[in-house]
Design a protein around this motif. Structure first.
Motif, PDB file in Angstrom:
ATOM      1  N   PRO A   1      29.612  38.542  36.542  1.00 45.18           N
ATOM      2  CA  PRO A   1      29.948  37.179  35.616  1.00 45.18           C
ATOM      3  C   PRO A   1      28.960  37.352  34.267  1.00 45.18           C
ATOM      4  O   PRO A   1      28.209  36.686  34.175  1.00 45.18           O
ATOM      5  CB  PRO A   1      29.803  36.226  36.330  1.00 45.18           C
ATOM      6  N   GLN A   2      29.298  38.517  33.662  1.00 40.83           N
ATOM      7  CA  GLN A   2      27.690  38.747  33.361  1.00 40.83           C
ATOM      8  C   GLN A   2      29.207  39.644  31.690  1.00 40.83           C
ATOM      9  O   GLN A   2      29.995  40.097  31.452  1.00 40.83           O
ATOM     10  CB  GLN A   2      27.490  40.097  33.299  1.00 40.83           C
ATOM     11  N   ALA A   3      28.183  39.197  30.235  1.00 39.49           N
ATOM     12  CA  ALA A   3      28.982  40.238  28.692  1.00 39.49           C
ATOM     13  C   ALA A   3      28.657  41.399  28.540  1.00 39.49           C
ATOM     14  O   ALA A   3      28.688  42.340  29.973  1.00 39.49           O
ATOM     15  CB  ALA A   3      28.142  39.876  27.862  1.00 39.49           C
ATOM     16  N   LEU A   4      30.059  42.223  28.517  1.00 38.26           N
ATOM     17  CA  LEU A   4      30.423  44.206  28.211  1.00 38.26           C
ATOM     18  C   LEU A   4      30.760  44.090  30.079  1.00 38.26           C
ATOM     19  O   LEU A   4      30.882  45.545  29.962  1.00 38.26           O
ATOM     20  CB  LEU A   4      28.921  43.809  27.670  1.00 38.26           C
ATOM     21  N   GLN A   5      31.417  43.577  30.553  1.00 43.11           N
ATOM     22  CA  GLN A   5      32.345  43.529  31.274  1.00 43.11           C
ATOM     23  C   GLN A   5      33.261  44.368  31.561  1.00 43.11           C
ATOM     24  O   GLN A   5      33.561  43.191  30.762  1.00 43.11           O
ATOM     25  CB  GLN A   5      31.322  43.295  32.776  1.00 43.11           C
ATOM     26  N   THR A   6      33.661  44.487  32.080  1.00 46.76           N
ATOM     27  CA  THR A   6      35.485  45.366  32.073  1.00 46.76           C
ATOM     28  C   THR A   6      36.109  44.904  33.439  1.00 46.76           C
ATOM     29  O   THR A   6      35.440  44.862  34.558  1.00 46.76           O
ATOM     30  CB  THR A   6      35.686  46.485  31.674  1.00 46.76           C
ATOM     31  N   SER A   7      37.677  44.140  33.746  1.00 49.73           N
ATOM     32  CA  SER A   7      37.608  44.317  35.388  1.00 49.73           C
ATOM     33  C   SER A   7      38.260  46.154  35.234  1.00 49.73           C
ATOM     34  O   SER A   7      38.827  46.702  34.397  1.00 49.73           O
ATOM     35  CB  SER A   7      39.507  43.582  35.355  1.00 49.73           C
ATOM     36  N   GLY A   8      38.487  46.269  36.818  1.00 47.96           N
ATOM     37  CA  GLY A   8      38.915  47.069  37.632  1.00 47.96           C
ATOM     38  C   GLY A   8      40.233  46.882  37.436  1.00 47.96           C
ATOM     39  O   GLY A   8      40.994  46.442  37.736  1.00 47.96           O
ATOM     40  N   ILE A   9      40.826  48.735  38.359  1.00 52.70           N
ATOM     41  CA  ILE A   9      42.542  48.352  38.473  1.00 52.70           C
ATOM     42  C   ILE A   9      42.318  49.153  39.917  1.00 52.70           C
ATOM     43  O   ILE A   9      41.913  50.244  40.273  1.00 52.70           O
ATOM     44  CB  ILE A   9      42.980  49.344  37.237  1.00 52.70           C
ATOM     45  N   ASP A  10      42.830  48.184  40.773  1.00 53.12           N
ATOM     46  CA  ASP A  10      42.565  49.119  42.567  1.00 53.12           C
ATOM     47  C   ASP A  10      44.250  49.646  42.299  1.00 53.12           C
ATOM     48  O   ASP A  10      45.507  48.841  42.686  1.00 53.12           O
ATOM     49  CB  ASP A  10      42.710  47.523  42.812  1.00 53.12           C
ATOM     50  N   PHE A  11      45.128  50.518  42.562  1.00 51.72           N
ATOM     51  CA  PHE A  11      45.361  51.437  42.194  1.00 51.72           C
ATOM     52  C   PHE A  11      45.938  51.212  43.938  1.00 51.72           C
ATOM     53  O   PHE A  11      46.235  52.714  44.877  1.00 51.72           O
ATOM     54  CB  PHE A  11      45.549  53.043  41.750  1.00 51.72           C
ATOM     55  N   ARG A  12      46.915  50.872  44.480  1.00 49.11           N
ATOM     56  CA  ARG A  12      46.978  50.468  46.000  1.00 49.11           C
ATOM     57  C   ARG A  12      48.289  51.171  45.373  1.00 49.11           C
ATOM     58  O   ARG A  12      47.755  51.272  47.596  1.00 49.11           O
ATOM     59  CB  ARG A  12      47.034  48.692  45.945  1.00 49.11           C
TER      60      ARG A  12
ATOM     61  N   MET B   1      50.001  49.351  40.967  1.00 48.46           N
ATOM     62  CA  MET B   1      49.272  49.084  39.763  1.00 48.46           C
ATOM     63  C   MET B   1      48.854  47.364  40.161  1.00 48.46           C
ATOM     64  O   MET B   1      49.354  46.273  40.236  1.00 48.46           O
ATOM     65  CB  MET B   1      48.886  48.863  38.943  1.00 48.46           C
ATOM     66  N   TYR B   2      46.975  47.006  41.201  1.00 43.79           N
ATOM     67  CA  TYR B   2      46.752  46.214  41.212  1.00 43.79           C
ATOM     68  C   TYR B   2      45.262  45.472  40.030  1.00 43.79           C
ATOM     69  O   TYR B   2      43.757  45.782  40.718  1.00 43.79           O
ATOM     70  CB  TYR B   2      46.313  45.285  42.096  1.00 43.79           C
ATOM     71  N   PRO B   3      45.968  45.081  38.640  1.00 46.50           N
ATOM     72  CA  PRO B   3      44.474  45.075  37.796  1.00 46.50           C
ATOM     73  C   PRO B   3      43.941  43.100  38.304  1.00 46.50           C
ATOM     74  O   PRO B   3      44.956  42.079  38.576  1.00 46.50           O
ATOM     75  CB  PRO B   3      44.731  44.911  36.685  1.00 46.50           C
ATOM     76  N   GLY B   4      42.633  43.195  38.166  1.00 47.61           N
ATOM     77  CA  GLY B   4      42.565  41.271  38.542  1.00 47.61           C
ATOM     78  C   GLY B   4      41.811  40.836  37.317  1.00 47.61           C
ATOM     79  O   GLY B   4      41.681  42.100  35.756  1.00 47.61           O
ATOM     80  N   ILE B   5      41.179  39.608  36.850  1.00 46.35           N
ATOM     81  CA  ILE B   5      40.907  39.302  35.667  1.00 46.35           C
ATOM     82  C   ILE B   5      38.808  39.378  35.532  1.00 46.35           C
ATOM     83  O   ILE B   5      38.851  38.669  34.793  1.00 46.35           O
ATOM     84  CB  ILE B   5      41.717  37.416  35.447  1.00 46.35           C
ATOM     85  N   ASN B   6      38.221  39.288  37.040  1.00 48.57           N
ATOM     86  CA  ASN B   6      37.147  39.533  37.489  1.00 48.57           C
ATOM     87  C   ASN B   6      36.832  40.774  36.980  1.00 48.57           C
ATOM     88  O   ASN B   6      37.236  41.595  37.226  1.00 48.57           O
ATOM     89  CB  ASN B   6      36.819  38.631  38.301  1.00 48.57           C
ATOM     90  N   SER B   7      35.114  40.704  36.136  1.00 48.99           N
ATOM     91  CA  SER B   7      34.517  41.650  35.803  1.00 48.99           C
ATOM     92  C   SER B   7      33.661  42.401  37.324  1.00 48.99           C
ATOM     93  O   SER B   7      34.004  41.824  37.993  1.00 48.99           O
ATOM     94  CB  SER B   7      33.836  41.834  34.912  1.00 48.99           C
ATOM     95  N   SER B   8      34.144  43.922  37.186  1.00 46.10           N
ATOM     96  CA  SER B   8      33.166  44.348  38.712  1.00 46.10           C
ATOM     97  C   SER B   8      31.824  45.117  38.100  1.00 46.10           C
ATOM     98  O   SER B   8      31.655  45.559  36.608  1.00 46.10           O
ATOM     99  CB  SER B   8      34.094  45.651  39.126  1.00 46.10           C
ATOM    100  N   LEU B   9      30.725  44.993  38.541  1.00 44.45           N
ATOM    101  CA  LEU B   9      29.637  45.573  38.679  1.00 44.45           C
ATOM    102  C   LEU B   9      29.527  47.143  38.462  1.00 44.45           C
ATOM    103  O   LEU B   9      29.919  47.923  39.351  1.00 44.45           O
ATOM    104  CB  LEU B   9      28.835  45.023  39.507  1.00 44.45           C
ATOM    105  N   GLY B  10      29.564  47.752  37.208  1.00 42.98           N
ATOM    106  CA  GLY B  10      29.268  49.081  36.699  1.00 42.98           C
ATOM    107  C   GLY B  10      30.404  49.845  37.793  1.00 42.98           C
ATOM    108  O   GLY B  10      31.337  49.600  37.154  1.00 42.98           O
TER     109      GLY B  10
END
Length: 475
Positions: free
Chosen positions: A192-203, A173-182
């Protein structure tokens, strides 16, 4: 046996003698010896010897029953003790790594986390620095707190031996610290907006099975064969490199992707890796056929990849080497907009090490494979293949806890035969300078400077400069 072992054995036998009944004595002594074995105080050999000696000791007369029932009641304590002594039911720490042994199954965890402050300074946007497929930043300066070329990752490996075969299940599993759009995913457009989350790249999700003299079969999703050694030996893998999209970062930077090599990617595959013949090993595989980026293909045949590697362990003088050659071929079936074509590529590289110094050289060439990513810009609108090639050179030098690194690389994309001159990228290149400090065995502090250049076939060009500072942790 040692004096301590004899003493422990005497204590165990004493507990046996003082117990109220033979059944209680058996249970008490078995539990004590098992505990000593589990804690490592008794070796397997010492434990077996004590158990054998205890079995020959007669029960004390005061507690010796006049008759021993032959039914299940007398056998139950022995069966319970045997079950407790079954190694398959024991949980033990591993000799190395983060994990444990559960009977004969190894469960391992490994991972990484990183974070960098990055300032990217690009050219002011003008018509003269427009490069389609260029990787230099064009536009306003930007600052970010972001992942580098690696996002974070957590790997879980479960392995054992069954029926003479070494088998394993592997998850990454490859999660990051930056937010993704939708729902754009872990490596989609940054937000880079409030109320966003980072996704998980299950490589990674794959199984393996193999044994000595046979090699290993892998089935599932994992890193490809072509181009994999290029990125795994790149110093920007630990840091940032070219900071594309820095104003709204996704969970990965580019490193040297598209600036010396094509990204190998994580792909569904069935591959076979041979045993090692001295330092020589080969691997071949069938891969999920990739579509041309921007097209909707239905491909009737898979992709094929292969790799040969050679490793020379460091000698007494400290000289070591790792060399590789890999290649791929894939046919792309025709669509309503694009005629059929076949993409082919080959790469080669070597890494030499001597004491605390390293030197790496790499080169690739192909037709119909594109640049940056596999089958991106690989053909023109008429289905005519574009040729591409690239290289990088890299050196490192270690001084105590400090490591200095520098590299230069280029990726080239040619026009197809008969294709008109345009703003299509002709060359992406970068210089990288890096300083690492090993804070401890887990954490490395990194500072890096990257100068990125892009040039189009019509003469347009652009450049940008990025400074990065941060840390990466591995366990």
């Amino acid at each position: 046996m040692t004096f301590v072992t004899r003493l422990l054995g005497a204590a165990a036998l004493g507990a046996f003698a003082l117990a109220a009944t033979p059944a209680a004595a058996q249970d008490t002594t078995d539990a004590l010896l098992l505990k000593l074995k589990e804690k490592g105080i008794l070796s397997d050999e010492e434990y077996a010897a004590l158990m054998a000696r205890k079995a020959t000791q007669p029960a004390p007369l005061a507690s010796q029953p006049s008759a021993v029932p032959s039914g299940n009641s007398a056998e139950a304590p022995q069966r319970a003790a045997a079950e407790r002594l079954d190694d398959r039911k024991l949980v033990r720490t591993m000799d190395s790594g983060v994990g444990l042994m559960i009977g004969d199954v190894a469960l391992k965890f490994s991972g990484s986390v990183n974070g960098f402050y990055v300032h990217d300074n690009g050219d002011t946007a003008t018509a003269a620095n427009t490069v389609a497929g260029g990787l230099a930043t064009v536009g306003k300066n930007s600052s970010s707190i972001r992942n580098g070329l690696l996002p974070g990752f957590l790997k879980v490996d479960v392995s054992t031996t069954q029926g003479g075969w070494d088998v394993g299940a592997h998850f990454g599993m490859y999660p990051g610290i930056n937010s993704s759009l939708g729902n754009s995913g872990a490596n989609g457009a940054g937000a880079p907006q409030a109320l966003q989350t980072s996704g998980i790249d299950f490589r990674q999700t794959y199984l393996t099975f193999g044994r000595a003299g046979f090699g290993e079969i892998k089935a599932g999703r994992d890193i490809g064969l072509f181009g994999s050694d290029a990125i795994l030996n790149d110093i920007t893998l630990l840091a940032v490199g070219t900071a594309a999209g820095n104003a709204a970062p996704s969970n990965t930077s580019l490193g040297r992707i598209g600036l010396g090599y094509i990204y190998t990617d994580f792909q569904p595959q069935i591959t076979y890796s041979s045993p090692k013949f001295g330092g020589l090993q080969f691997a071949v595989g069938v891969f999920q056929p990739l579509t041309t980026i921007g097209q909707s293909e239905v491909n009737g045949t898979p992709g094929f990849q292969a790799k040969i590697t050679y490793d020379m362990a460091p000698t007494d003088g400290g000289l070591g080497a790792h060399a590789w050659v890999s290649g791929l071929v894939q046919r792309h079936d025709a669509t309503a907009l694009l005629p059929a074509y076949t993409g082919r590529a080959i790469d080669m590289g070597a890494k030499l090490s001597y004491q605390n110094f390293g030197l790496t050289g790499y080169y690739y060439t192909g037709t119909g494979v594109g640049t940056i990513g596999l089958f991106l810009l690989s053909a023109d609108a008429n289905g005519r293949r574009r040729n591409s090639d690239g290289f990088y050179v890299q050196g490192t030098a270690g001084f105590g806890k400090f490591t200095l690194g520098a590299s230069y690389g280029e990726s080239h994309l040619s026009l197809a035969n008969g294709e008109a001159v345009s703003t299509l990228v002709r060359r992406n290149a970068s210089w990288v300078g890096q300083l690492r400090y090993g804070l401890n065995s887990w954490v490395t502090l990194i500072g890096e400077y990257t100068h990125t250049m892009a040039k189009a076939h019509n003469g347009n060009d652009a450049s940008s400069d990025a400074l990065a500072a941060g840390a990466i942790l591995f366990f």
